[in-house]
Design an enzyme around this catalytic site. Structure first.
Site, PDB file in Angstrom:
ATOM      1  N   ASP A 247      43.750  48.842  37.793  1.00 43.61           N
ATOM      2  CA  ASP A 247      45.188  49.778  38.187  1.00 43.61           C
ATOM      3  C   ASP A 247      45.090  50.767  37.390  1.00 43.61           C
ATOM      4  OD1 ASP A 247      46.013  47.299  39.659  1.00 43.61           O
ATOM      5  OD2 ASP A 247      46.758  46.559  37.812  1.00 43.61           O
TER       6      ASP A 247
HETATM    7  N1  URA Z   1      44.131  42.764  36.753  1.00 45.93           N
HETATM    8  C1  URA Z   1      45.086  43.478  36.944  1.00 45.93           C
HETATM    9  O1  URA Z   1      46.174  43.054  36.820  1.00 45.93           O
HETATM   10  N2  URA Z   1      44.716  44.905  36.865  1.00 45.93           N
HETATM   11  C2  URA Z   1      43.667  45.463  36.930  1.00 45.93           C
HETATM   12  O2  URA Z   1      43.602  46.497  36.835  1.00 45.93           O
HETATM   13  C3  URA Z   1      42.430  44.522  36.678  1.00 45.93           C
HETATM   14  C4  URA Z   1      42.614  42.975  36.525  1.00 45.93           C
END
Ligand code: URA
Length: 209
Positions: free
Chosen positions: A70
């Site tokens: 993310d």
């Molecule tokens: N899980 C998440 O919620 N976000 C990420 O960036 C990676 C794994």
């Protein structure tokens, strides 16, 4: 070079047949980036100001991210132009291990921890069993370590949200055993040949092709 059996160094030697360069598997590009928060993991997009490609200046190859992190997540991100390996590293069948550290709001109860470990019901199904450890508490928050063998979209955040705990910050500390050791935020390095060999073996791909 014409003698059969001549040994080459694939990193430094160029092999030509009838004057044309041969692209060997060793010339593929494998990058480990210490992704900072605030950089989008997406395809190369000259119109988007802040993608991870801003950090990858100097790489000519068309590398693409192996899975996603993310915008606000930091940590280990692999990029490569080896489609077979990238596919297997992200496919749930190969169960590649990913480790995350998440600060979550509140203090998850034993019952919540058990539910997180055994499987949470999300919109795309129940999550596979996971190893989850409580690391420490600070103020009203708790740091958890997640060891996952599947890679659903926003998995850690969605699991925590479903359990009633908001993720405040998230770091991927390991991907297939690789870490960000010796890399500052935003720095990257090439994987070594030994690392590439190990990754390929991990998912059942041979070096020799
Ligand atoms: N899980 C998440 O919620 N976000 C990420 O960036 C990676 C794994």
């Amino acid at each position: 070079m014409t003698h059969p059996g001549t040994r080459i160094n694939p990193r430094s030697d160029q092999v030509c047949v009838n004057g044309r360069a041969i692209q060997s598997v060793d010339r593929q590009t494998y990058i480990l980036l210490h992704k900072p928060p605030g950089y989008l993991v997406s395809a190369r997009d000259p119109h988007h100001a802040q993608t991870i490609y801003k950090l990858l200046r100097g790489i000519d190859a068309r590398v693409f991210p192996v899975g996603r992190l993310d915008l606000d997540t930091r940590g280990v991100l692999l990029l490569m132009d080896d489609g077979d390996l990238a596919f297997r590293l992200t496919h749930p069948r190969y169960g590649v291990k990913k480790v995350y550290r998440a600060w979550v709001s509140g203090h998850p109860s034993e019952a919540v921890l058990r539910a997180l470990r055994e499987g949470m019901k999300l919109s795309d199904g129940v999550t596979a069993p996971a190893h989850i450890r409580v690391m420490r508490a600070r103020g009203g928050d708790t740091e958890l370590e997640f060891v996952l063998h599947e890679g659903r979209k926003r998995q850690v955040k969605r699991m925590c949200e479903a359990a009633g705990h908001r993720v405040q910050s998230l770091i991927r500390t390991h991907f297939a055993g690789l870490t960000t050791r010796h890399l500052k935020l935003g720095q990257w390095r090439h994987l070594t040949q030994a690392e590439v060999k190990r990754l390929r073996e991990l998912v059942g791909l041979n070096q020799e092709q």
